[in-house]
Design an enzyme around this catalytic site. Sequence first.
Site, PDB file in Angstrom:
ATOM      1  CG  HIS A   1      23.597   1.172 -11.655  1.00 11.72           C
ATOM      2  ND1 HIS A   1      23.436  -0.106 -11.171  1.00 11.72           N
ATOM      3  CD2 HIS A   1      22.654   1.311 -12.627  1.00 11.72           C
ATOM      4  CE1 HIS A   1      22.452  -0.706 -11.813  1.00 11.72           C
ATOM      5  NE2 HIS A   1      21.965   0.129 -12.706  1.00 11.72           N
TER       6      HIS A   1
ATOM      7  CD  GLU B   1      26.850   1.558  -6.791  1.00  8.57           C
ATOM      8  OE1 GLU B   1      26.405   0.656  -6.067  1.00  8.57           O
ATOM      9  OE2 GLU B   1      26.187   2.048  -7.737  1.00  8.57           O
TER      10      GLU B   1
ATOM     11  CB  CYS C   1      23.662  -4.217  -8.930  1.00  7.88           C
ATOM     12  SG  CYS C   1      24.646  -3.370 -10.175  1.00  7.88           S
TER      13      CYS C   1
ATOM     14  CB  ALA D   1      -8.339  16.843   0.073  1.00  8.85           C
TER      15      ALA D   1
ATOM     16  NE  ARG E   1      -2.571  14.720  -9.258  1.00  2.00           N
ATOM     17  CZ  ARG E   1      -3.621  15.308  -9.809  1.00  2.00           C
ATOM     18  NH1 ARG E   1      -3.470  16.004 -10.944  1.00  2.00           N
ATOM     19  NH2 ARG E   1      -4.819  15.222  -9.256  1.00  2.00           N
TER      20      ARG E   1
ATOM     21  CG  ASP F   1     -14.236  15.683  -9.197  1.00  2.00           C
ATOM     22  OD1 ASP F   1     -15.300  16.251  -8.894  1.00  2.00           O
ATOM     23  OD2 ASP F   1     -13.545  15.036  -8.386  1.00  2.00           O
TER      24      ASP F   1
ATOM     25  CG  LEU G   1      -6.726  12.105 -13.112  1.00  2.00           C
ATOM     26  CD1 LEU G   1      -7.080  10.640 -13.298  1.00  2.00           C
ATOM     27  CD2 LEU G   1      -6.838  12.504 -11.660  1.00  2.00           C
TER      28      LEU G   1
ATOM     29  NE  ARG H   1      -3.686  21.379 -12.785  1.00  2.00           N
ATOM     30  CZ  ARG H   1      -4.404  20.274 -12.590  1.00  2.00           C
ATOM     31  NH1 ARG H   1      -4.373  19.290 -13.487  1.00  2.00           N
ATOM     32  NH2 ARG H   1      -5.143  20.142 -11.507  1.00  2.00           N
TER      33      ARG H   1
ATOM     34  CG  ASN I   1     -10.603   6.551  -1.483  1.00  2.00           C
ATOM     35  OD1 ASN I   1      -9.900   6.359  -2.465  1.00  2.00           O
ATOM     36  ND2 ASN I   1     -10.955   7.764  -1.081  1.00  2.00           N
TER      37      ASN I   1
END
Length: 367
Positions: A53, A55, A79, A158, A188, A204, A208, A211, A305
């Site tokens: 972690h 710390e 933690c 979009a 992504r 389409d 997914l 890139r 959506n």
Amino acid sequence: MTNNDDQRFMQRALELAARARGRTSPNPLVGAVLVKDGQILGEGYHQRAGTPHAEINALNTAGRERAKGASIYVNLEPCSHYGRTAPCALALVEAGVAEVVIATLDPNPQVSGRGVQILQEAGIKTRVGVLTAEARELNEFFFKYIQGGRPFVSLKVAMTLDGKIASSNGDSRWITGTASREYVHQLRNIYDGIMVGIGTVLKDDPRLNTRLELEGKRDPVRIIIDGRLDMPLDSNIARTGHEQRTLVFTAENADQEKANSLRECGLEIIKLGGNPDRLNIEEALDILGKMEIMSLLLEGGAEINSYMIEKQLVDKLYWFIAPKIIGGRSSPSPLGGEGIKIMNQAIKLKSVTTRHFDDDILISGYI
């Protein structure tokens, strides 16, 4: 330390933590800065789950002897429980630090307040509340996931200036410009999963993936909502099933032979309750949470959506608007469904921000 010093060192801890965006799930993003006499002795951040972690990395950078009597700035409460690593609160006690400055408490019920308690019982001064809002925003994925067991969901849209996501014949490449699309691939790269409905796959044929010309980039887990298993075996998703983890949620009565064929392509088939045309996505989110998928980018069409928004399953929006007009009564819009009947019942965004990507405008906010 002055208030300005506190903010400066905590801001540095936040910057360090942010370096690991998308790499620590199901753990939070944490950075730590070890300071003595106004000088930074050591820095560190949590790089991925199962590794030391923040710390511990800061202590190791400084050297344990130099840490004695120092202050450490950390954006999340140290933690207090044993997981894949030992408790950081105990490590700070053993190192002999004099003060721990914390941006915000950990919402994890296994930790919340217990880390501070361990430090205080050891005689270490603790202060909580430096750049709290910034710290909570940085770890918004973790806070949602740890408190509710489901991924943090962001919807990306979009559309054109007249509110269309494709032309009347379905053409949608490209509504936004290169800079906007580059930013989506940056998203992504930090989200654990990316979700679409089967309609998007059929229309389409997307990959997914991520890139980016970036060392260390990674592809999100692909999550496809496909109630009838209409996924073509020659689609980009199916053909790359062994290259990128893909989960396909479908109905209980989906065709078993088709399911087996998709499994041979490397896809994981998960059956849900509900009508094949309207699967129980809430159940899917519960399953994804148990898989330790902490964040989800929704890049779907109008129906999925609207379902996600109507069911109050979306936490954040990324809404791109391109200065283009295409018109057309049959040109699809970002949202379908029944919609709001009365204007004063319209969903309002909170903490709205705007950005420009060349000629495109991005409106972001929380539901």
